[in-house]
Design a protein around this motif. Structure first.
Motif, PDB file in Angstrom:
ATOM      1  N   LEU A 138      54.034  44.839  39.388  1.00  0.00           N
ATOM      2  CA  LEU A 138      55.222  45.190  40.166  1.00  0.00           C
ATOM      3  C   LEU A 138      55.921  46.433  39.626  1.00  0.00           C
ATOM      4  CD1 LEU A 138      56.737  41.644  40.799  1.00  0.00           C
ATOM      5  CD2 LEU A 138      55.477  43.079  42.405  1.00  0.00           C
ATOM      6  N   ALA A 139      55.765  46.709  38.336  1.00  0.00           N
ATOM      7  CA  ALA A 139      56.461  47.846  37.737  1.00  0.00           C
ATOM      8  C   ALA A 139      55.757  49.170  38.013  1.00  0.00           C
ATOM      9  CB  ALA A 139      56.591  47.640  36.231  1.00  0.00           C
ATOM     10  N   VAL A 142      52.444  51.967  42.383  1.00  0.00           N
ATOM     11  CA  VAL A 142      51.208  51.811  43.149  1.00  0.00           C
ATOM     12  C   VAL A 142      51.538  51.126  44.474  1.00  0.00           C
ATOM     13  CG1 VAL A 142      49.700  51.705  41.130  1.00  0.00           C
ATOM     14  CG2 VAL A 142      50.717  49.604  42.009  1.00  0.00           C
ATOM     15  N   ASN A 143      50.652  51.284  45.463  1.00  0.00           N
ATOM     16  CA  ASN A 143      50.878  50.691  46.777  1.00  0.00           C
ATOM     17  C   ASN A 143      50.249  49.313  46.919  1.00  0.00           C
ATOM     18  OD1 ASN A 143      52.347  52.896  47.840  1.00  0.00           O
ATOM     19  ND2 ASN A 143      50.444  54.004  48.245  1.00  0.00           N
ATOM     20  N   ASN A 144      49.152  49.051  46.185  1.00  0.00           N
ATOM     21  CA  ASN A 144      48.473  47.763  46.290  1.00  0.00           C
ATOM     22  C   ASN A 144      47.682  47.515  45.006  1.00  0.00           C
ATOM     23  OD1 ASN A 144      45.697  48.972  46.677  1.00  0.00           O
ATOM     24  ND2 ASN A 144      46.686  49.743  48.530  1.00  0.00           N
ATOM     25  N   PHE A 145      47.098  46.322  44.917  1.00  0.00           N
ATOM     26  CA  PHE A 145      46.426  45.956  43.666  1.00  0.00           C
ATOM     27  C   PHE A 145      45.207  46.822  43.392  1.00  0.00           C
ATOM     28  CE2 PHE A 145      43.840  43.515  46.610  1.00  0.00           C
ATOM     29  CZ  PHE A 145      42.585  43.510  46.023  1.00  0.00           C
ATOM     30  N   LYS A 146      44.582  47.383  44.429  1.00  0.00           N
ATOM     31  CA  LYS A 146      43.427  48.245  44.196  1.00  0.00           C
ATOM     32  C   LYS A 146      43.831  49.551  43.513  1.00  0.00           C
ATOM     33  CE  LYS A 146      40.295  46.428  47.716  1.00  0.00           C
ATOM     34  NZ  LYS A 146      39.422  46.715  48.875  1.00  0.00           N
ATOM     35  N   ASP A 147      45.063  50.002  43.747  1.00  0.00           N
ATOM     36  CA  ASP A 147      45.543  51.187  43.033  1.00  0.00           C
ATOM     37  C   ASP A 147      45.674  50.906  41.542  1.00  0.00           C
ATOM     38  OD1 ASP A 147      45.688  52.570  45.404  1.00  0.00           O
ATOM     39  OD2 ASP A 147      47.823  52.230  45.703  1.00  0.00           O
ATOM     40  N   VAL A 148      45.977  49.660  41.192  1.00  0.00           N
ATOM     41  CA  VAL A 148      46.040  49.291  39.775  1.00  0.00           C
ATOM     42  C   VAL A 148      44.657  49.393  39.145  1.00  0.00           C
ATOM     43  CG1 VAL A 148      46.638  47.455  38.145  1.00  0.00           C
ATOM     44  CG2 VAL A 148      47.990  47.754  40.236  1.00  0.00           C
ATOM     45  N   LEU A 149      43.636  48.983  39.885  1.00  0.00           N
ATOM     46  CA  LEU A 149      42.271  49.054  39.353  1.00  0.00           C
ATOM     47  C   LEU A 149      41.890  50.486  38.998  1.00  0.00           C
ATOM     48  CD1 LEU A 149      40.383  46.662  41.820  1.00  0.00           C
ATOM     49  CD2 LEU A 149      41.308  46.124  39.569  1.00  0.00           C
ATOM     50  N   ALA A 150      42.331  51.433  39.813  1.00  0.00           N
ATOM     51  CA  ALA A 150      41.952  52.836  39.599  1.00  0.00           C
ATOM     52  C   ALA A 150      42.498  53.382  38.294  1.00  0.00           C
ATOM     53  CB  ALA A 150      42.428  53.693  40.768  1.00  0.00           C
ATOM     54  N   GLN A 196      51.478  41.716  46.588  1.00  0.00           N
ATOM     55  CA  GLN A 196      51.608  41.881  45.135  1.00  0.00           C
ATOM     56  C   GLN A 196      52.592  40.877  44.538  1.00  0.00           C
ATOM     57  OE1 GLN A 196      51.193  46.668  45.566  1.00  0.00           O
ATOM     58  NE2 GLN A 196      52.249  45.960  43.772  1.00  0.00           N
ATOM     59  N   ASN A 197      53.590  40.464  45.310  1.00  0.00           N
ATOM     60  CA  ASN A 197      54.573  39.508  44.811  1.00  0.00           C
ATOM     61  C   ASN A 197      54.005  38.101  44.710  1.00  0.00           C
ATOM     62  OD1 ASN A 197      57.367  40.870  44.548  1.00  0.00           O
ATOM     63  ND2 ASN A 197      56.573  41.657  46.484  1.00  0.00           N
ATOM     64  N   ALA A 198      52.798  37.880  45.244  1.00  0.00           N
ATOM     65  CA  ALA A 198      52.168  36.562  45.170  1.00  0.00           C
ATOM     66  C   ALA A 198      51.187  36.468  44.011  1.00  0.00           C
ATOM     67  CB  ALA A 198      51.453  36.244  46.479  1.00  0.00           C
ATOM     68  N   ILE A 199      51.000  37.554  43.265  1.00  0.00           N
ATOM     69  CA  ILE A 199      50.012  37.589  42.185  1.00  0.00           C
ATOM     70  C   ILE A 199      50.651  37.141  40.872  1.00  0.00           C
ATOM     71  CG2 ILE A 199      48.444  39.053  40.872  1.00  0.00           C
ATOM     72  CD1 ILE A 199      48.165  40.833  43.321  1.00  0.00           C
ATOM     73  N   GLN A 200      50.050  36.143  40.237  1.00  0.00           N
ATOM     74  CA  GLN A 200      50.494  35.702  38.912  1.00  0.00           C
ATOM     75  C   GLN A 200      49.885  36.574  37.813  1.00  0.00           C
ATOM     76  OE1 GLN A 200      52.693  33.412  37.924  1.00  0.00           O
ATOM     77  NE2 GLN A 200      52.284  33.853  35.774  1.00  0.00           N
ATOM     78  N   ASP A 807      52.838  60.164  39.258  1.00  0.00           N
ATOM     79  CA  ASP A 807      53.612  59.245  40.100  1.00  0.00           C
ATOM     80  C   ASP A 807      54.731  58.620  39.282  1.00  0.00           C
ATOM     81  OD1 ASP A 807      51.674  59.766  42.060  1.00  0.00           O
ATOM     82  OD2 ASP A 807      50.430  58.114  41.349  1.00  0.00           O
ATOM     83  N   LEU A 808      55.892  58.439  39.920  1.00  0.00           N
ATOM     84  CA  LEU A 808      57.080  57.965  39.222  1.00  0.00           C
ATOM     85  C   LEU A 808      57.729  56.816  39.988  1.00  0.00           C
ATOM     86  CD1 LEU A 808      59.339  58.363  37.017  1.00  0.00           C
ATOM     87  CD2 LEU A 808      60.418  59.959  38.635  1.00  0.00           C
ATOM     88  N   ARG A 809      58.154  55.812  39.231  1.00  0.00           N
ATOM     89  CA  ARG A 809      58.943  54.715  39.813  1.00  0.00           C
ATOM     90  C   ARG A 809      60.117  54.440  38.882  1.00  0.00           C
ATOM     91  NH1 ARG A 809      59.212  48.829  41.010  1.00  0.00           N
ATOM     92  NH2 ARG A 809      58.995  48.584  43.272  1.00  0.00           N
ATOM     93  N   ILE A 810      61.344  54.625  39.401  1.00  0.00           N
ATOM     94  CA  ILE A 810      62.564  54.367  38.647  1.00  0.00           C
ATOM     95  C   ILE A 810      63.297  53.217  39.304  1.00  0.00           C
ATOM     96  CG2 ILE A 810      64.752  55.316  37.831  1.00  0.00           C
ATOM     97  CD1 ILE A 810      63.535  58.062  37.914  1.00  0.00           C
ATOM     98  N   LYS A 811      63.668  52.247  38.503  1.00  0.00           N
ATOM     99  CA  LYS A 811      64.280  51.031  39.031  1.00  0.00           C
ATOM    100  C   LYS A 811      65.547  50.704  38.254  1.00  0.00           C
ATOM    101  CE  LYS A 811      63.099  46.184  39.994  1.00  0.00           C
ATOM    102  NZ  LYS A 811      62.002  45.176  39.904  1.00  0.00           N
ATOM    103  N   LYS A 812      66.617  50.364  38.977  1.00  0.00           N
ATOM    104  CA  LYS A 812      67.891  49.981  38.369  1.00  0.00           C
ATOM    105  C   LYS A 812      68.129  48.498  38.668  1.00  0.00           C
ATOM    106  CE  LYS A 812      72.215  50.141  36.860  1.00  0.00           C
ATOM    107  NZ  LYS A 812      72.547  50.169  35.438  1.00  0.00           N
ATOM    108  N   ASN A 813      68.085  47.694  37.605  1.00  0.00           N
ATOM    109  CA  ASN A 813      68.300  46.255  37.742  1.00  0.00           C
ATOM    110  C   ASN A 813      69.778  45.922  37.577  1.00  0.00           C
ATOM    111  OD1 ASN A 813      65.491  45.630  37.971  1.00  0.00           O
ATOM    112  ND2 ASN A 813      65.296  45.891  35.765  1.00  0.00           N
TER     113      ASN A 813
END
Length: 882
Positions: A138-139, A142-150, A196-200, A807-813
């Motif tokens: 989730l952090a 990426v758009n989907n789990f296959k992008d994580v594989l790459a 992706q939110n369903a993946i443990q 690629d950048l992802r910034i998140k404010k919790n």
């Protein structure tokens, strides 16, 4: 006697398709402060009914622990309770957790709390295995789990974005959900969507793997989905569509290259295909689209939306439900991708020893890719609907602390529909032959020629068993049965003067498999020994001799197709061995070797089932194709450089034989191309990775692969194109189309705590800030330069430019009572780098043909935006957890 009975039970449980591990093992040693073994200590895993007691040697183990983070309690009268928090359990691995108990007064209930640290090195990993947690997925930007594989070492992508693992072809990856195969039996890949939110967690095994995994030659990806748990929880997330305007959605997109290009596409009008595709989908006849378990919805959403929630239901029953919906326009001149995934998982603890789980998943994808020749008539190009419906039921039963088994029943439906609008090819007034405009390149009328309507159903029965024979041997065994029902229909050029090739057939192939695995664990050595047996009965007829596909008919005085015979079943044995040698707590060497077989997909067996040889160069499937074979080995070392830093180096090699190919045969003047097993390849490489867990605010993962992939053909249809060009299939190895010499991925993460950063009047503006920066860089893929007709250039001897994306992802919790809202920003290709995917053979440039007038289309036809990768994309998002 006890071991013999257990082995007999394991063998007798054989009635299944492969059910891979979705649980881990927790084991360890319990001592007193004086170092004495503690006997009869109770071990309790909070939040589960799982637990055990230590034996005479102070040893204990708990099998089939679902992956996750747990609090483990060690308690015994007269001793303080030892509480170990944040203990990570991972599927298929042994988590060692030792405990030391301190004396206490009888009436005291004192606790000694220990925060467990995630082990840097998995001592029992005998191959290259990476487990990616839900938080990590989730952090990442990426758009989907296959992008994580790459981003993983050994994984590369070609110019089409398809994934290759250690120089293997596409479709050599085995995808599994909760240990069950989710492959499309016709195409041989997984085209579904997983929220992706369903993946443990996601386990990625590259190169070599144990005998419990089959029908794969390059990699295994096992996705474990979440369960409900004891407390109600959930998460909502929305990510906008691209906020910045794509330059290819308007005229003059290539003016930046040369002002002369300003008017070359003056007739271009951007078409948003979403409304058109939904109109075709919703208004089509009943027999046009396969009706799925949960129909594709037309929701007023542009971007990606996901909701998931779960918790207790009733009487030891919990549930987890998730839904994903996404609509994203292509950044190219036209194109759209609509995804939907709905999942429901029910878990019931029937008894303390028995668990029943039901899982429903319905995944739909409706999309149309950009086609340059259809730039001015996109609604007359084909679009595709892929549907994946799966219903599964799993029973897990622990017969004792040392023995449990799984029984799994599943039914999977995979549909593929490809066509133009809602046209039916039997209506000759709808499908028309394409006619080019005055440029002789772009189509000005007519329709695309392909129509496909395929549906497969796979019913699977699975049983496997795990037996902890003693402290050194963990035995696994399983047997597989899968029955496929294939309903195929396709047409090509269904207009009056077209080829009107048609396939309309049904088949019912069957597959069986059996494996036996022994994990032998000592302090100084871990050995994985395995043997696998695979059996396939295609139940499809074939020519007895593919080189004698026609016979002379004296009655008609003409050549006719030869009769077909039943295809015999085929079987293969696959030995596997893996070793891990822990030199110290910080250094582990590993070695693995194995034979890996993968049957060609059923499409290569069934294509042109009627064996029609009347067209100019017919392509015919052959059910007699053999399983493709890879002999692979790897040797590597894992080294802890510090308490939070790990370095891994792996050297690997693959010898690939009997690859699926196409070969031309000829009788007199009749040519035919048949699927065969004549291709081969050899790949060698080195994977390096550096992982730094969070220390302070920073964490880093660096993965690098150096590899060389050579072979005689890059794809199964290479032989067909050789026949079309009247050339022989190459008899020497050259660099394959997906040979990527260097591949680098760097993922840098930054986190602040609840009071991170400077405070302004007591307010920490930078608290709860997460930032992930991902760099993917790769050397250029090969291409074949053109010099002159009289000069034959070595195949794939040229190289395209390097590519990279930042690629950048910034998140404010934030925190709002029991709610945990977050705002985030995603920027893909932050630098807007121009990544070249395709080049012209004369120049090595994507748009310069090198010779004016060479192609009648002119500048407009040369300026194909699909030759470049995506430019900068900016998105905003909101998530709320509870």
């Amino acid at each position: 006697m006890k071991i013999q009975k257990a082995l007999l039970l394991i063998i007798s449980l054989a009635v299944s398709n492969l059910l891979a591990g979705v649980g881990g093992k927790l084991a360890g040693h319990i001592t007193s402060l004086d170092g004495d073994n503690m006997v009869g200590v109770n071990i309790i895993i909070d939040g589960t009914p799982l637990g055990t007691a230590s034996d005479l040697d102070g040893e204990y183990f708990v099998l089939n622990v679902p992956p996750g983070s747990y609090t483990v309690r060690f308690q015994m009268i007269g001793y303080k309770i030892a509480v170990h928090q944040e203990v990570q359990v991972i599927s298929d691995f042994t988590t060692r957790l030792n405990a030391v108990l301190e004396p206490a007064t009888l009436d005291a209930e004192e606790e000694v709390v220990v925060i467990a640290t995630r082990p840097l090195i998995r001592r029992d990993a005998t191959a290259t295995i990476r487990v990616i947690s839900a938080d990590d997925i989730l952090a990442m930007p990426v758009n989907n789990f296959k992008d994580v594989l790459a981003t993983q070492a050994g994984f590369t992508t070609d110019e089409e974005g398809e994934i290759h693992v250690r120089g293997g072809r596409t479709k050599e990856i085995l995808y599994m959900i909760d240990g069950v195969i989710v492959r499309d039996p016709l195409e041989g890949d997984f085209s579904g969507t997983v929220n992706q939110n369903a993946i443990q967690e996601m386990t990625v095994i590259s190169g070599t793997f144990n005998a419990e995994y089959g029908q794969a030659m390059s990699s295994v990806v096992n996705i474990v989905t979440k369960e409900g748990g004891e407390n109600f929880h959930g998460r909502f997330e929305f990510t906008s569509d691209q906020l910045n305007t794509s330059p290819y959605h308007s005229k003059n997109a290539f003016e930046y290259l040369d002002t002369a290009y300003a008017g070359v596409d003056s007739n271009f009008v951007y078409v948003d295909l979403r409304d058109s595709l939904f109109s075709f989908y919703n208004n089509s006849s009943e027999n046009f689209y396969p009706r799925t378990l949960i129909p594709l919805l037309d929701l007023p959403i542009s971007g990606r939306a996901s909701i998931s929630f779960g918790g207790p239901l009733f009487r030891n029953t919990s549930y987890f439900a998730s839904a994903f919906y996404g609509v994203e326009d292509s950044p190219l001149g036209h194109g759209v991708d609509i995804n939907q995934d709905v999942q429901l998982k029910l878990s019931n603890r029937v008894t303390s020893k028995m668990k029943l789980t039901g899982h429903l998943q319905s995944s739909n994808r409706l999309f149309q890719n950009y086609s340059h020749r259809w730039k001015y008539r996109p609604t007359y190009n084909t679009h595709t609907l892929k549907t994946n419906d799966r219903i599964a039921l799993t029973l897990t039963h622990s017969l004792s602390e040392a023995l449990f088994y799984n029984v799994h029943l599943s039914s999977q439906f995979v549909g593929t529909k490809e066509g133009v609008q809602d046209f039916i090819p039997t209506d000759t007034s709808q499908y028309k032959k394409p006619i080019p405009d005055k440029s002789s390149y772009f189509w000005k009328s007519g329709t695309q020629e392909d129509y496909t309507d395929n549906l497969s159903q796979t019913n699977t029965v699975n049983v496997n068993a795990t037996y902890n024979a003693n402290s050194h041997h963990l035995l696994k065994s399983g047997f597989t049965y899968a029955a496929h029902a294939l309903d195929l229909y396709s047409e090509e050029e269904p207009w009056e003067d077209g080829t009107q090739f048609k396939d309309d057939t049904t088949f019912s192939p069957k597959e069986y498999s059996f494996f036996l695995q022994d994990k032998i664990e000592f302090d100084y050595l871990i050995i994985n020994l395995g043997l696998r047996y695979d059996y396939i009965d295609p139940s499809i007829n074939k020519w007895e001799d593919i080189s004698r596909f026609a016979i002379w008919d004296s009655t008609t005085q003409n050549w006719i197709k030869a009769p077909t015979v039943s295809t015999p079943a085929q079987a293969k044995w696959s030995p596997r061995i893996g070793l891990a040698y822990p030199v110290t707590e910080n250094t582990v060497f590993h070695f693995s070797y194995g034979h890996f077989f993968q049957s060609p997909n059923f499409k290569s067996m069934t294509y042109n089932a009627d064996k029609d040889i009347t067209s100019a160069l017919p392509l015919v499937g052959d059910a007699g194709t053999k399983p493709q074979k890879t002999v692979a080995f790897e040797v590597g070392v894992k080294q802890a450089l510090s308490p939070i830093t790990r370095f891994t180096a792996t050297v690997w090699s693959k010898d690939i034989r009997d690859l699926l190919s196409t070969q031309s045969f000829r009788i007199i003047s009749i040519p035919v191309v048949v699927y065969t097993n004549t291709d081969y390849a050899s790949v060698k490489g080195v994977d390096l990775s550096l992982d730094r867990q969070f220390g302070g605010h920073f964490g880093t993962n660096i993965s690098y692969t150096l590899s060389v992939a050579r072979g005689n053909n890059s794809s199964p249809t290479g032989g067909y194109f050789s026949a079309y060009e009247k050339e022989e299939i190459p008899h020497k190895e050259y660099y394959l189309d997906f040979d990527q010499r260097h591949d680098l991925s760097i993922n840098m993460t930054f986190r602040t705590g609840a009071k991170g950063g400077p405070a302004i009047q007591g307010i920490h503006l930078f608290s709860g800030l997460n930032a992930d920066l991902l760099l993917n860089a790769a050397s250029g893929l090969p291409y074949t330069p053109y010099v002159d007709l009289t000069i034959r250039v070595e195949e794939n001897s040229g190289r395209k430019p390097w590519t990279y994306s930042l690629d950048l992802r910034i998140k404010k919790n934030m925190s709002l009572g029991s709610l945990k809202p977050s705002l985030f920003l995603e920027v893909m290709n932050l630098t807007d780098h121009e990544n070249v995917l395709q080049v012209n053979s004369r120049t090595g440039n994507p748009f310069d043909q090198g010779l004016s007038g060479l192609v009648s289309g002119g500048d407009d036809s040369n300026l194909n935006p699909a030759k470049l990768g995506p430019g900068r994309s900016i998105k905003l998002g909101l998530s709320v957890g509870w």
